[in-house]
Design a protein around this motif. Structure first.
Motif, PDB file in Angstrom:
ATOM      1  N   ARG A 109       0.721  -1.256  -0.022  1.00  0.00           N
ATOM      2  CA  ARG A 109      -0.008  -0.031  -0.079  1.00  0.00           C
ATOM      3  C   ARG A 109       0.847   1.372  -0.019  1.00  0.00           C
ATOM      4  O   ARG A 109       0.341   2.142   0.555  1.00  0.00           O
ATOM      5  CB  ARG A 109      -0.741  -0.079   1.248  1.00  0.00           C
ATOM      6  N   ASP A 110       2.098   1.154  -0.519  1.00  0.00           N
ATOM      7  CA  ASP A 110       2.933   2.207  -0.729  1.00  0.00           C
ATOM      8  C   ASP A 110       2.726   2.982  -2.137  1.00  0.00           C
ATOM      9  O   ASP A 110       3.166   2.960  -3.042  1.00  0.00           O
ATOM     10  CB  ASP A 110       4.469   1.692  -0.666  1.00  0.00           C
ATOM     11  N   GLY A 111       1.647   4.052  -1.932  1.00  0.00           N
ATOM     12  CA  GLY A 111       1.368   4.977  -3.098  1.00  0.00           C
ATOM     13  C   GLY A 111       2.464   5.558  -3.699  1.00  0.00           C
ATOM     14  O   GLY A 111       2.606   5.621  -4.917  1.00  0.00           O
ATOM     15  N   ALA A 112       3.327   6.415  -2.809  1.00  0.00           N
ATOM     16  CA  ALA A 112       4.324   7.095  -3.496  1.00  0.00           C
ATOM     17  C   ALA A 112       5.500   6.338  -4.146  1.00  0.00           C
ATOM     18  O   ALA A 112       6.087   6.468  -5.180  1.00  0.00           O
ATOM     19  CB  ALA A 112       4.972   8.050  -2.518  1.00  0.00           C
ATOM     20  N   GLY A 113       5.641   4.934  -3.659  1.00  0.00           N
ATOM     21  CA  GLY A 113       6.641   4.258  -4.029  1.00  0.00           C
ATOM     22  C   GLY A 113       6.259   3.533  -5.391  1.00  0.00           C
ATOM     23  O   GLY A 113       6.972   3.498  -6.204  1.00  0.00           O
TER      24      GLY A 113
END
Length: 223
Positions: free
Chosen positions: A192-196
Motif C-alpha cells: 500500500r505504498d502509493g508514493a513508491g
C-alpha cells in the motif's frame, strides 16, 4: 428513424477499426499514403464513411490529413516517442499511486495472478506471452485506479506508441529488466505504498523508452 441514423455510424466505426488493425500490424506502415478510392472499392463502400473513419483515426493521431495531398499513416519520430513516454510515465505513475490505496483484496489477487503469468512467460522466454501479460497488468492498474479520464488518455497514447516500428522487449536484457521492475511495483502495491508505486511505475515506463532508443540506435548503426 433511429435505425437509419445508427447504421452509418456503425459503418464508419467498423471501417475505422479495420484500418486501425492494419496500421498496428504495419500492413499500412508509417508514411504510407492512404488510397481512399482503392480502400472504398476494397470494402465495398462509398468514400463518405471512409472519410469519416479517417477523421476518427486522425483524432487519435494514427493518420495525418494533409491539405491537397491526402491522408498518410502517421510517422512517429524519436522526439514524438520521448514526449509520449514522458506523459505516459506521469499518467501510469498516477494509476499506480491510486491503485495502491484503492485496490481490494480481490484486486491484489488478480494482480498476483497476472504477475505469475509474467514470471512464466519470462522463464520460457516467450516475448509474445510476456507482452500480453504486461498489457493485462497495466490495464488492471488503470481499472483499479477507477479514473475514466486517465484510462481514456492512456489508451489514446498507447495507440500512438504502437506506430513505432520496434518493440522494447526485443532489446537485449529488457525482458528480465521489465520483470524485475514489475516485481518491485507489485510489492509496493501489496505494501500500500502509493508514493513508491508511483515512482517505480514512472521509472518502468522510462526504462521502456530507453530500450526503444537502444533498438533505434542499433538499427541506425547497422544501416
Amino acid at each position: 428513424m433511429n435505425a437509419s441514423r445508427i447504421a452509418p455510424i456503425a459503418l464508419y466505426q467498423e471501417v475505422a477499426e479495420r484500418l486501425r488493425e492494419r496500421i498496428f500490424s504495419h500492413e499500412l506502415p508509417p508514411g504510407t499514403w492512404v488510397d481512399e478510392q482503392a480502400l472504398a472499392e476494397q470494402y465495398g463502400i462509398s468514400r463518405t464513411p471512409l472519410r469519416e473513419a479517417l477523421k476518427v483515426l486522425a483524432s487519435e493521431g494514427l493518420v495525418t490529413l494533409k491539405p491537397r495531398r491526402g491522408c498518410y499513416v502517421t510517422e512517429i519520430s524519436e522526439r514524438d516517442l520521448d514526449e509520449v513516454f514522458s506523459v505516459m510515465a506521469m499518467l501510469e505513475g498516477e494509476c499506480a499511486r491510486l491503485s495502491a490505496t484503492r485496490a481490494s483484496a480481490d484486486d491484489l489477487a488478480r494482480l498476483r495472478a497476472i504477475h505469475a503469468d509474467l514470471e512464466k512467460a519470462a522463464t520460457a522466454s516467450d516475448i509474445e506471452r510476456f507482452f500480453e501479460a504486461n498489457q493485462a497488468f497495466h490495464l488492471a492498474l488503470q481499472e483499479i485506479a477507477d479514473n475514466r479520464w486517465l484510462l481514456h488518455v492512456i489508451e489514446d497514447l498507447r495507440k500512438v506508441i504502437k506506430l513505432s516500428r520496434h518493440h522494447s522487449l526485443f532489446s537485449e536484457g529488457r525482458l528480465e529488466q521489465s520483470l524485475a521492475e514489475h516485481r518491485d511495483i507489485l510489492q509496493a502495491l501489496l505494501d500500500r505504498d502509493g508514493a513508491g508505486a508511483e515512482t517505480l511505475m514512472r521509472n518502468h515506463i522510462r526504462s521502456g523508452r530507453a530500450a526503444l532508443a537502444r533498438i533505434a540506435e542499433a538499427k541506425t548503426q547497422a544501416a
